[in-house]
Design a protein around this motif. Structure first.
Motif, mmCIF file in Angstrom:
data_model
loop_
_atom_site.group_PDB
_atom_site.id
_atom_site.type_symbol
_atom_site.label_atom_id
_atom_site.label_comp_id
_atom_site.label_asym_id
_atom_site.label_seq_id
_atom_site.Cartn_x
_atom_site.Cartn_y
_atom_site.Cartn_z
ATOM 1 N N VAL A 154 3.328 12.991 -6.463
ATOM 2 C CA VAL A 154 3.889 12.396 -5.549
ATOM 3 C C VAL A 154 5.463 12.773 -5.655
ATOM 4 O O VAL A 154 6.005 11.704 -6.565
ATOM 5 N N GLY A 155 5.629 13.746 -5.051
ATOM 6 C CA GLY A 155 6.933 14.389 -4.833
ATOM 7 C C GLY A 155 8.323 14.195 -4.207
ATOM 8 O O GLY A 155 8.076 12.781 -3.461
ATOM 9 N N ASN A 156 8.968 14.653 -4.511
ATOM 10 C CA ASN A 156 10.894 14.173 -3.598
ATOM 11 C C ASN A 156 10.353 14.516 -1.752
ATOM 12 O O ASN A 156 10.549 14.031 -1.305
ATOM 13 N N ILE A 197 8.118 6.131 -7.034
ATOM 14 C CA ILE A 197 7.018 6.314 -6.823
ATOM 15 C C ILE A 197 6.908 7.373 -6.833
ATOM 16 O O ILE A 197 5.898 8.378 -7.012
ATOM 17 N N MET A 198 8.002 8.243 -7.715
ATOM 18 C CA MET A 198 8.332 9.550 -7.536
ATOM 19 C C MET A 198 7.582 10.159 -9.781
ATOM 20 O O MET A 198 7.643 10.882 -9.852
ATOM 21 N N GLU A 211 8.554 11.593 3.883
ATOM 22 C CA GLU A 211 7.999 10.744 4.414
ATOM 23 C C GLU A 211 7.714 9.663 3.921
ATOM 24 O O GLU A 211 7.018 8.865 5.485
ATOM 25 N N ALA A 212 6.308 8.928 3.003
ATOM 26 C CA ALA A 212 5.767 8.187 2.953
ATOM 27 C C ALA A 212 6.663 6.072 3.226
ATOM 28 O O ALA A 212 6.004 5.298 3.502
ATOM 29 N N LEU A 213 8.240 6.240 2.556
ATOM 30 C CA LEU A 213 8.816 5.643 2.379
ATOM 31 C C LEU A 213 9.066 5.383 4.273
ATOM 32 O O LEU A 213 9.470 4.562 4.542
#
Length: 273
Positions: free
Chosen positions: A171-173, A162-163, A178-180
């Protein structure tokens, strides 16, 4: 490195500071030691051009003008600011002298940023833009089906997928972790093992986390500053990023830290499966 919320915050700030129809009287290059050479024709091409808008694509800023597009990437430490006379700083790479007497400066101490020229009509084929994936906040481009198709058959951990800027941009580190966490999915899970129900939840949380971070002005970890000089505030809402060894905000379990896909990563072994 600034991620989508930080770049969008800078874009909105610049748009507010500059207003409509600003003319570039002169572009002056102070130094050319960014990660890629600054086009020599940039000052001549943009002299006298009117800035018609400022857009964001992925982590890039695009200054639309009547004579081409000024493409900018902030790298690790890049900033844009209004710089009145006397506000000259080391590592200022570029000054945009505006016809109304103001001056805009691009500064990048670590020199991972970028300044480039996109000729009219060539945006879709520009080498830095042509292979980018969909915008995560675009509900017609970044869909559950798109994410599942991108993950299908992949043994790679989900977080670096997803990055991947060809899967979804921006969508960075920070925001991947946070989303996961909110989605309850471990960052180490093989991407191909994600179920549709989980993908629905993850896509929703990617959008929510990014929208909340934009509303908070982004996250300031060390160097990020908005166009007006302020920092962001979303770092005060981190639930897992950079919190390895601390208790989970939900269940109290000690958070786990490891390197995943070459990046430091934190997750909760109880909340994330």
């Amino acid at each position: 490195m600034p991620e989508l919320p930080e770049v969008e915050t800078v874009r909105a700030g610049l748009e507010l500071l500059l207003g409509q129809g600003v003319v570039i009287r002169e572009l002056v290059l102070q130094r050319g030691d960014l990660r890629a050479p600054i086009p020599r024709e940039l000052p001549q091409t943009l002299r006298g051009a009117t800035i018609t808008g400022i857009r964001r694509r992925a982590k890039y800023l695009l200054f639309d003008t009547t004579q081409g597009i000024l493409l900018s990437h902030l790298g690790m430490t890049g900033t844009w600011r209004l710089a009145p006379p006397g506000d000259e700083r080391s590592h200022d790479h570029c000054y945009l002298h505006l016809a109304d007497g103001r001056r805009l400066a691009f500064r990048d101490p670590r020199r991972f940023g970028l300044l480039d020229l996109v000729q009219p009509g060539s945006e879709a084929s520009h080498p830095r833009l042509k292979d980018l994936g969909p915008e995560p906040l675009d509900e017609t481009g970044f869909t559950v089906d798109h994410l599942l198709a991108s993950c299908r058959g992949r043994r790679q951990a989900l977080k670096p997928v997803i990055m991947d800027q060809q899967v979804v941009v921006g969508v960075g580190n920070i925001y991947a972790q946070e989303a996961l966490f909110r989605a309850g999915i471990r960052p180490t899970r093989a991407a191909g093992r994600m179920k549709r129900a989980e993908a629905i939840v993850l896509v929703g949380h990617i959008r929510t986390v990014l929208a909340e971070a934009i509303a908070a002005g982004g996250s300031t970890i060390s160097d990020f500053r908005q166009a007006g000089g302020d920092g962001g505030y979303f770092q005060h809402h981190f639930q897992v990023y950079d919190r390895a060894g601390q208790p989970c905000a939900v269940c109290g379990t000690c958070l786990t830290g490891a390197v995943v896909g070459g990046r430091g990563t934190t997750w909760c072994r109880r909340c994330q499966r």
